[in-house]
Design a protein around this motif. Structure first.
Motif, PDB file in Angstrom:
ATOM      1  N   VAL A 413      21.013  96.982 -33.292  1.00 19.65           N
ATOM      2  CA  VAL A 413      21.800  96.029 -32.509  1.00 19.65           C
ATOM      3  C   VAL A 413      21.225  94.631 -32.673  1.00 19.65           C
ATOM      4  CG1 VAL A 413      22.536  97.725 -30.809  1.00 19.65           C
ATOM      5  CG2 VAL A 413      20.409  96.465 -30.438  1.00 19.65           C
ATOM      6  N   SER A 414      22.063  93.644 -32.336  1.00 22.26           N
ATOM      7  CA  SER A 414      21.642  92.244 -32.383  1.00 22.26           C
ATOM      8  C   SER A 414      22.235  91.538 -31.178  1.00 22.26           C
ATOM      9  CB  SER A 414      22.127  91.586 -33.676  1.00 22.26           C
ATOM     10  OG  SER A 414      21.879  90.197 -33.664  1.00 22.26           O
ATOM     11  N   SER A 415      21.583  90.458 -30.757  1.00 22.95           N
ATOM     12  CA  SER A 415      22.129  89.667 -29.655  1.00 22.95           C
ATOM     13  C   SER A 415      23.405  88.959 -30.133  1.00 22.95           C
ATOM     14  CB  SER A 415      21.109  88.635 -29.180  1.00 22.95           C
ATOM     15  OG  SER A 415      20.748  87.777 -30.257  1.00 22.95           O
ATOM     16  N   ILE A 416      24.255  88.590 -29.184  1.00 26.47           N
ATOM     17  CA  ILE A 416      25.517  87.920 -29.517  1.00 26.47           C
ATOM     18  C   ILE A 416      25.289  86.418 -29.485  1.00 26.47           C
ATOM     19  CG2 ILE A 416      27.905  87.548 -28.800  1.00 26.47           C
ATOM     20  CD1 ILE A 416      27.965  90.367 -27.766  1.00 26.47           C
ATOM     21  N   GLU A 417      25.235  85.825 -30.671  1.00 27.06           N
ATOM     22  CA  GLU A 417      25.056  84.395 -30.832  1.00 27.06           C
ATOM     23  C   GLU A 417      26.262  83.835 -31.576  1.00 27.06           C
ATOM     24  OE1 GLU A 417      21.342  84.050 -32.831  1.00 27.06           O
ATOM     25  OE2 GLU A 417      20.192  84.925 -31.183  1.00 27.06           O
ATOM     26  N   PRO A 418      26.409  82.519 -31.636  1.00 24.74           N
ATOM     27  CA  PRO A 418      27.591  81.946 -32.294  1.00 24.74           C
ATOM     28  C   PRO A 418      27.859  82.482 -33.691  1.00 24.74           C
ATOM     29  CG  PRO A 418      26.422  80.239 -31.103  1.00 24.74           C
ATOM     30  CD  PRO A 418      25.587  81.488 -30.993  1.00 24.74           C
ATOM     31  N   GLN A 419      26.782  82.683 -34.475  1.00 25.22           N
ATOM     32  CA  GLN A 419      27.008  83.193 -35.829  1.00 25.22           C
ATOM     33  C   GLN A 419      27.514  84.632 -35.822  1.00 25.22           C
ATOM     34  OE1 GLN A 419      24.188  81.981 -34.646  1.00 25.22           O
ATOM     35  NE2 GLN A 419      22.330  83.031 -35.392  1.00 25.22           N
ATOM     36  N   ASN A 420      27.054  85.427 -34.844  1.00 29.67           N
ATOM     37  CA  ASN A 420      27.555  86.794 -34.717  1.00 29.67           C
ATOM     38  C   ASN A 420      29.016  86.802 -34.275  1.00 29.67           C
ATOM     39  OD1 ASN A 420      25.359  88.352 -35.523  1.00 29.67           O
ATOM     40  ND2 ASN A 420      24.395  88.238 -33.510  1.00 29.67           N
ATOM     41  N   MET A 421      29.358  85.881 -33.386  1.00 29.90           N
ATOM     42  CA  MET A 421      30.744  85.793 -32.929  1.00 29.90           C
ATOM     43  C   MET A 421      31.688  85.550 -34.104  1.00 29.90           C
ATOM     44  SD  MET A 421      30.417  83.545 -29.434  1.00 29.90           S
ATOM     45  CE  MET A 421      29.582  84.180 -27.974  1.00 29.90           C
ATOM     46  N   ARG A 422      31.272  84.636 -34.986  1.00 28.10           N
ATOM     47  CA  ARG A 422      32.110  84.340 -36.148  1.00 28.10           C
ATOM     48  C   ARG A 422      32.140  85.532 -37.103  1.00 28.10           C
ATOM     49  NH1 ARG A 422      34.380  80.674 -39.507  1.00 28.10           N
ATOM     50  NH2 ARG A 422      33.890  80.808 -41.718  1.00 28.10           N
ATOM     51  N   TYR A 423      30.984  86.100 -37.372  1.00 31.01           N
ATOM     52  CA  TYR A 423      30.894  87.174 -38.363  1.00 31.01           C
ATOM     53  C   TYR A 423      31.690  88.403 -37.934  1.00 31.01           C
ATOM     54  CZ  TYR A 423      28.734  90.158 -41.905  1.00 31.01           C
ATOM     55  OH  TYR A 423      28.520  90.994 -42.965  1.00 31.01           O
ATOM     56  N   TYR A 424      31.622  88.754 -36.636  1.00 30.49           N
ATOM     57  CA  TYR A 424      32.305  89.952 -36.140  1.00 30.49           C
ATOM     58  C   TYR A 424      33.615  89.624 -35.407  1.00 30.49           C
ATOM     59  CZ  TYR A 424      28.068  92.506 -37.323  1.00 30.49           C
ATOM     60  OH  TYR A 424      27.021  93.080 -38.004  1.00 30.49           O
ATOM     61  N   GLU A 425      34.025  88.341 -35.452  1.00 31.93           N
ATOM     62  CA  GLU A 425      35.285  87.903 -34.845  1.00 31.93           C
ATOM     63  C   GLU A 425      35.350  88.294 -33.363  1.00 31.93           C
ATOM     64  OE1 GLU A 425      38.378  89.533 -37.260  1.00 31.93           O
ATOM     65  OE2 GLU A 425      38.050  88.106 -38.889  1.00 31.93           O
ATOM     66  N   LEU A 426      34.302  87.921 -32.638  1.00 28.76           N
ATOM     67  CA  LEU A 426      34.218  88.239 -31.215  1.00 28.76           C
ATOM     68  C   LEU A 426      34.734  87.077 -30.385  1.00 28.76           C
ATOM     69  CD1 LEU A 426      30.631  89.814 -31.122  1.00 28.76           C
ATOM     70  CD2 LEU A 426      32.829  90.999 -31.372  1.00 28.76           C
ATOM     71  N   ASP A 427      35.247  87.403 -29.208  1.00 26.36           N
ATOM     72  CA  ASP A 427      35.686  86.389 -28.264  1.00 26.36           C
ATOM     73  C   ASP A 427      34.480  85.586 -27.778  1.00 26.36           C
ATOM     74  OD1 ASP A 427      36.189  85.721 -25.152  1.00 26.36           O
ATOM     75  OD2 ASP A 427      38.091  85.647 -26.257  1.00 26.36           O
ATOM     76  N   ARG A 428      34.695  84.293 -27.512  1.00 21.84           N
ATOM     77  CA  ARG A 428      33.573  83.435 -27.122  1.00 21.84           C
ATOM     78  C   ARG A 428      32.958  83.841 -25.787  1.00 21.84           C
ATOM     79  NH1 ARG A 428      36.352  77.701 -25.217  1.00 21.84           N
ATOM     80  NH2 ARG A 428      37.749  78.579 -23.634  1.00 21.84           N
ATOM     81  N   ASN A 429      33.695  84.582 -24.965  1.00 15.21           N
ATOM     82  CA  ASN A 429      33.173  85.020 -23.660  1.00 15.21           C
ATOM     83  C   ASN A 429      32.474  86.378 -23.722  1.00 15.21           C
ATOM     84  OD1 ASN A 429      34.183  82.756 -22.181  1.00 15.21           O
ATOM     85  ND2 ASN A 429      36.243  83.650 -22.315  1.00 15.21           N
ATOM     86  N   THR A 430      32.345  86.931 -24.935  1.00 15.50           N
ATOM     87  CA  THR A 430      31.757  88.259 -25.062  1.00 15.50           C
ATOM     88  C   THR A 430      30.275  88.241 -24.682  1.00 15.50           C
ATOM     89  OG1 THR A 430      33.279  88.781 -26.867  1.00 15.50           O
ATOM     90  CG2 THR A 430      31.339  90.190 -26.642  1.00 15.50           C
ATOM     91  N   GLU A 431      29.888  89.224 -23.876  1.00 17.13           N
ATOM     92  CA  GLU A 431      28.476  89.399 -23.505  1.00 17.13           C
ATOM     93  C   GLU A 431      28.006  90.755 -23.998  1.00 17.13           C
ATOM     94  OE1 GLU A 431      28.368  89.011 -19.293  1.00 17.13           O
ATOM     95  OE2 GLU A 431      28.307  86.813 -19.346  1.00 17.13           O
TER      96      GLU A 431
END
Length: 466
Positions: A413-431
């Motif tokens: 697992v990895s923490s959710i950071e801006p680069q992860n949000m882009r890479y995995y197409e996650l919503d900006r509010n994802t925790e």
């Protein structure tokens, strides 16, 4: 005494003669089934009676005058004229382009279909047929003249658009049927303009109902009819008809990797929004701001973990802060089983119930949480407005370094950071934390943990970081 004996004898003879004559007549008229007749009777019960095929020519003849050809024109930048791959894969109509030079704008024309639903010139078609068009023209059957069409309203979520032309006369129309009554296996007729071939008629059956196309798009409103009636690029927006000549759908998409797999928007979906398109040019829908899935799709371990004895309802996967679901007190792990006392059997039923209401409406939700039923009240907001501005920060970095737990748990697992949000197409509010790898032979993989999965809780406790 002698007289009585004679009477009895005569009666006996009459009965015998009657029986003999009856047997003779029955055998002559084939009224007494022989062994061969019994065999034929049994055979006829096994073979279904022959039915004549419907007269598709009559259906096409009545409907064709109300089916129109649509040409959408737009000047596009050749350096930025590509559509999304998914839209091209399922929806893209045939294109024609004119213009030369790398820096010169090109005129792109897209062909599609539509059908007239009112005598004063309202036309139903697909949104993607007229998307980004600078000019929309409509041509009627057996006419060379093209009418300039006004785009009255559009709805990207259902891929529907309403056009209007002024022909100066009353126009032929296609009556709208009831798509809720459609049965798998019934005959249907598709009419449209595939590859610019006007008024092409194809025939097939309803292959399935309630299909979702999925992909990298909002598919929450998907409820397609599937048909094997031939549909090609350019058929988009044309009607799918039942044997009464009623439109039960709007032909919309195809699978490019298979044959005889076409998708049609149910006409009832269009009937629900056409008045809003006429009056407002758009559709305002209620919105809770939650992510859901079917409880019936969860396995026994998952239902036991969340204390869900019932298998109907919508399970809440996530709740967006600041939106009605969160404000009402809803949490991840809740199960919505009723809205205003109406039972909810699936996530699609909840979506339909909420989106069928207007922004500002209230919804009384019955929730199962930790095995107990509780009541919450949510005040709905506008779905489209709530979704505006949710853009993932544009970063080119690879995902941050992951925590290596694979040897112990079977995944990292990895923490959710801006680069992860882009890479995995996650919503900006994802925790939470995101799974960056999963061993295919691990128990975690068997339970559905894949790369890109976001872990929000462990043993009912929120996880916000490593």
């Amino acid at each position: 005494m002698a007289y009585r004996r004679v009477q009895f004898l005569m009666l006996t003879v009459l009965v015998a003669v009657s029986v003999t004559a009856g047997m003779f007549l029955a055998s002559g008229l084939d009224l007494t089934p022989s062994a061969a007749a019994q065999e034929a009777s049994a055979l006829s019960r096994e073979v279904p009676p022959a039915y004549s095929l419907p007269n598709f020519a009559d259906i096409a003849e009545r409907a064709n005058p109300a089916v129109v050809s649509i040409t959408s024109s737009a000047v596009v930048d050749p350096r930025n004229s590509g559509r999304s791959l998914l839209r091209d894969f399922f929806f893209g109509p045939e294109h024609r382009e004119e213009g030369e030079g790398d820096d010169e704008g090109r005129l792109q024309q897209s062909g599609g279909s539509g059908f007239i639903i009112s005598e004063d010139g309202y036309i139903l078609t697909n949104y993607h047929v007229i998307e980004d068009a600078d000019r929309v023209q409509v041509r009627l059957e057996n006419e060379s003249r093209q009418f300039l069409a006004k785009v009255v309203g559009t709805d990207r979520l259902t891929d529907l658009a309403l056009l209007k032309i002024d022909a100066g006369r009353r126009l032929p129309t296609i009556p709208l049927g009831d798509s809720n009554r459609v049965r798998v296996g019934e005959w249907v007729v598709a009419i449209g303009n595939p590859l610019f071939w006007d008024h092409t008629v194809t025939v097939g059956v309803i292959s399935a109902v309630g299909r979702r196309l999925g992909g990298n798009r909002d598919s929450s409103m998907d409820n397609y009819l599937q048909t094997d009636a031939a549909i090609n690029f350019g058929n988009s927006g044309g009607p799918l008809l039942n044997l009464y000549g009623e439109a039960i759908g709007i032909n919309t998409a195809i699978s490019r990797v298979g044959q005889g797999i076409g998708f049609t928007i149910p006409i009832n979906m269009a009937k629900q929004i056409v008045d809003q398109l006429k009056e407002n040019g758009r559709v305002a829908r209620g919105f809770l701001g939650i992510g859901i899935r079917d409880i019936a799709a969860m396995d026994a371990d998952q239902r036991e973990y969340f204390h869900l004895a019932e298998q109907h309802g919508a399970f809440v996967n996530n709740v967006t802060r600041g939106l009605p679901g969160a404000v009402s007190g809803m949490r991840r792990g809740d199960a919505v089983v009723e809205v205003d006392g109406k039972p909810i059997d699936s996530s699609q039923e909840l979506i339909n119930e909420i989106t069928g209401r207007s922004p500002g409406d209230s919804a009384r939700l019955t929730i199962i949480r930790d095995g107990e039923r509780i009541q919450l009240t949510a005040h709905l907001v506008d779905r489209e407005q709530a979704s505006t501005g949710e853009v993932v920060p544009a970063r080119d970095e690879e995902p941050s370094e992951a925590l290596d737990t694979e040897d112990v748990l079977g995944f990292t697992v990895s923490s959710i950071e801006p680069q992860n949000m882009r890479y995995y197409e996650l919503d900006r509010n994802t925790e939470g934390v995101v799974v960056t790898s999963s061993d295919p032979f691990s128990d975690a993989y068997g339970k559905g943990l894949r790369e890109g999965t976001v872990i929000l809780e462990v043993n009912r406790k929120r996880v916000r970081s490593l």
